[in-house]
Design a protein around this motif. Structure first.
Motif, mmCIF file in Angstrom:
data_model
loop_
_atom_site.group_PDB
_atom_site.id
_atom_site.type_symbol
_atom_site.label_atom_id
_atom_site.label_comp_id
_atom_site.label_asym_id
_atom_site.label_seq_id
_atom_site.Cartn_x
_atom_site.Cartn_y
_atom_site.Cartn_z
ATOM 1 N N THR A 1 40.766 35.743 51.554
ATOM 2 C CA THR A 1 40.474 34.423 50.986
ATOM 3 C C THR A 1 41.747 33.790 50.433
ATOM 4 N N GLU B 1 39.526 43.559 50.322
ATOM 5 C CA GLU B 1 40.119 42.953 51.529
ATOM 6 C C GLU B 1 39.656 41.501 51.681
ATOM 7 N N ALA B 2 38.385 41.268 51.405
ATOM 8 C CA ALA B 2 37.871 39.894 51.533
ATOM 9 C C ALA B 2 38.571 38.960 50.549
ATOM 10 N N LEU B 3 38.847 39.471 49.356
ATOM 11 C CA LEU B 3 39.565 38.636 48.377
ATOM 12 C C LEU B 3 40.974 38.309 48.894
ATOM 13 N N PHE C 1 33.275 34.328 46.611
ATOM 14 C CA PHE C 1 32.118 35.075 47.107
ATOM 15 C C PHE C 1 31.621 36.066 46.065
ATOM 16 N N THR D 1 37.144 41.279 57.303
ATOM 17 C CA THR D 1 35.891 41.619 56.617
ATOM 18 C C THR D 1 34.756 40.694 57.066
#
Lengths: 448, 265
Positions: free
Chosen positions: A442, A437-439, B131, B86
């Motif tokens: 981003t 999800e973070a990808l 990240f 997130t």
């Protein structure tokens, strides 16, 4: 009620029951291995209950083809065909084997998915543990159990395994197998070094000739240039069809086929799931389905899904579903055998052509070369991010992920995420979801 | 416009009420109220209770809160949230608000550690460029320090003071919390001083984070997350990275703050 049966969707195993009935009623014609998907669950493939599948008849055929390989191999054995186990081989030796009449090659390494598909209900990993090959090794260790139980494939007539510039883990596992009275015909694949390319080609050609001699001894058929040329032509047909599928799926505005089915379809390129002719038919039906979907402007995922290039196959198939649940779609892949998607040259002697192809294996060359091919393909398919999926215990290159990350970031400017996927990832699913999800967040922010 | 951020972390729950009008320009302005509570089994109940307490404390009606974003490990369990984001994205936004020049964020929480590289554009929300997360073991996380504090019969807050007295940090070689505990028992049994063990543990965590960075860190580097509050950790990180590491002004609420900021966009 409006008929939505033609609209692409991802459905559960339970939903496939109704879907199968309606397809049958609509006149579905199936291959000999056809039938409802549920039957594989009943036979022990319990992970299917937790997966989501494409709802097309073409996808059903793909799954039935994959999940009926055990039956197919035992049937071939009963019919008196010679069974050749091609280990640590990403697409070379099966071409040699399929050049011969009454011969079937299969890929014992593929048992690395059994702990996932059967949700660790078999003894395969426990048997490997008992042999001292524990979870610190690659999940392909399940192969040791499979050879002991003979439940997933019959005893092969010949085992062929490459060694040299291959995964250390696999070499250890294969040697352990040999120590259990499974004689192996070893062949060496050297580390690819540009400076001595022709020398390497000559060496690998001679190694492949040794395999051809062994195959002739086991099958009773000589591997002539004519037979091999025909086998290469057939392999190229499969590769061409698969490339057509990749091109269509990865470049379509809406994803016409889910990531999970693409992973399974691509795996057919290296070993044909024990039936080369049927592989081509399965891929052709997928291509037809995808073409129709694209012409109708339909897809199985939202048009704004993040376009992700995926590196390495996953030990747990469920993670391919997770990619899409998190807002991604598959737009490019390097499942370790990109060289097996390239056409095999037909303007040189066939054995030499195969040697050149074997040496193009990304696993036997520098990680940087593999990374540059990923960059090239990611750009070609318009990928917006790259995911490198590590395989626990696999050790062909401990720093490969880092190298790929650096090269992709520098040369394509894409975000790269590294994850590690165990054979059953339920315990780490929350963490994997957060990373995926973070990808997507981003990429979406960069896109905005 | 008032928004709320709820960070359901593995060890603590954090809630922030943020006034976007007052918060323009960053620097920590705009926080109406914040709270940190030890996490419990029922994440949603604790989040709801804490959120209500915070609204009362700030004298804000629930209907005046335009949007609530939940983040963190328990984000999908928090029913008060309108949406989830997130913790990676939220920490980046929170740090950029508190430290607008930040280019790298190191966040060490209860169950994982993260390294975020940020984009240069301040106006672009402190977006994440890239990240990495520690996903192999708990030895680079707050859980490790909790285990150490327990084993050394002290508290998390006292760990830093102990480490300050170290003259010869112990070498902790294990990559696994369970085995590290065994190692610590062995060190104690052989007479190694508690302060040297704590300093060794802090060094082990810092080197693990440095390895995750792979030597590619843009400055300024900001350290945040609950572990940032433990004295000595920032210094250990700076030493392992060979760079200056600044402390986030409110390290424990950075994720919740970022969630509240993103809720208004």
């Amino acid at each position: 009620m409006k008929d939505t049966s033609h609209i692409p969707a991802q459905i559960s195993l339970r939903q496939w029951e109704g879907r199968y009935r309606s397809l049958r009623e609509a006149g579905l014609r199936e291959a000999s291995y056809g039938g409802p998907l549920q039957r594989h669950f009943a036979a022990g493939d319990y992970r299917l209950e937790q997966l989501r599948f494409d709802n097309s008849a073409a996808a059903l055929r793909l799954w039935n083809f994959l999940l009926s390989e055990t039956e197919r191999l035992f049937a071939a054995k009963r019919a008196g065909k010679k069974i050749i186990a091609t280990m640590k081989d990403l697409g070379t030796v099966p071409i040699l084997a399929y050049a011969l009449p009454e011969t079937v090659a299969f890929y014992p390494d593929g048992t690395w998915w059994i702990p996932c598909v059967m949700r660790q209900s078999t003894r395969d990993l426990a048997i490997a543990d008992a042999m001292g090959i524990d979870e610190t090794f690659c999940p392909v260790r399940a192969m040791l159990g499979a050879f002991e139980t003979n439940q997933h494939f019959p005893p092969p007539d010949l085992l062929v395994c490459s060694v040299g510039a291959t995964c250390d883990d696999f070499s250890a596992i294969a040697q352990r197998l040999e120590s259990r009275r499974h004689a192996i015909h070893w062949w060496e694949i050297p580390s690819r070094q540009g400076a001595r390319e022709e020398e390497d080609v000559m060496f690998v050609t001679s190694e492949l000739r040794r395999i051809a001699e062994k195959l002739a001894e086991v099958t009773g058929y000589e591997l002539t240039n004519e037979r091999l040329r025909e086998a290469i032509a057939q392999a190229n047909k499969v590769r061409e069809k698969l490339n057509q599928l990749r091109q269509l799926v990865f470049t379509a505005p809406k994803a016409p086929l889910p990531a999970l089915e693409m992973l399974i379809a691509e795996m057919l390129a290296i070993h044909y799931c024990s039936d080369r002719g049927e592989t081509l038919a399965v891929l052709a039906e997928l291509v037809d389905e995808v073409q129709v979907r694209i012409e109708m402007g339909e897809g199985c995922l939202p048009a704004d899904a993040v376009r992700v290039f995926w590196v390495n196959p996953v030990a747990d198939l469920r993670v391919m579903n997770l990619l899409e649940e998190c807002g991604g779609r598959l737009c490019g892949s390097d499942f370790m055998f990109c060289h097996a998607l390239d056409a095999i040259p037909t303007d040189v002697l066939p054995m030499e052509a195969l040697a050149r192809m074997a040496l193009a294996d990304p696993m036997v060359g520098p990680a940087g070369e593999r990374a540059r091919r990923i960059v090239r393909d990611a750009k070609l398919f318009g990928a917006q991010a790259v995911i490198v999926s590590r395989i626990p215990g696999a050790s062909h290159c401990a720093t490969e992920g880092t190298v790929i990350r650096e090269v992709v970031s520098r040369e394509a400017g894409l975000s790269v995420l590294e994850i590690e996927v165990p054979p059953v990832s339920d315990g780490v699913r929350a963490g994997l979801r957060t990373r995926l999800e973070a990808l997507m967040e981003t990429v979406r922010r960069k896109r905005a | 416009m008032i928004c709320a951020g709820i960070d359901g972390g593995s060890r603590a729950l954090k809630v922030v009420l943020f006034d976007h009008a007052a918060g323009r320009g960053g620097g920590g302005r705009g926080v109406l109220a914040s709270a940190v509570r030890d996490q419990v089994v029922d994440h949603n109940a604790l989040a709801e209770k804490t959120y209500q307490e915070l609204l009362a404390q700030a004298n804000v009606a629930r209907s005046d809160v335009k949007r609530v974003i939940a983040t963190g490990y328990a984000r999908n369990l928090i029913k008060a949230a309108d949406a989830t984001i997130t913790e990676i994205t939220c920490h980046a936004a929170g740090v950029r608000h508190l430290c607008p020049a930040a280019m790298t964020v190191i966040e060490i929480g209860g169950q994982d550690s993260k390294l975020l590289r940020l984009d240069t554009g301040v106006g672009n929300g402190g977006g994440v460029r890239d990240f990495a997360m520690n996903d192999r073991c708990a030895a680079g996380t707050g859980r490790f320090l909790e285990m150490v504090a327990s084993r050394l019969d002290t508290t998390l807050n006292q760990l830093g003071k102990l480490a300050e007295r170290s003259t010869s940090p112990a070498i902790i070689s294990s990559t696994c919390v369970v085995f590290a505990e065994t190692e610590i028992i062995g060190l104690l049994a052989s007479g190694v001083a508690r302060e040297d063990i704590v300093a060794g543990v802090q060094h082990a965590i810092a080197t693990r984070v440095a390895a995750m960075a792979g030597g590619r860190l843009d400055e300024p580097i900001v350290f945040t997350g609950g572990v940032a509050m433990i004295p000595g950790m920032r210094e250990a990180l700076a030493k392992a990275l060979g760079k200056t590491v600044a402390m986030s002004p409110q390290p424990q609420i950075t994720g919740a703050l970022g969630a509240a900021i993103l809720a208004g966009r």
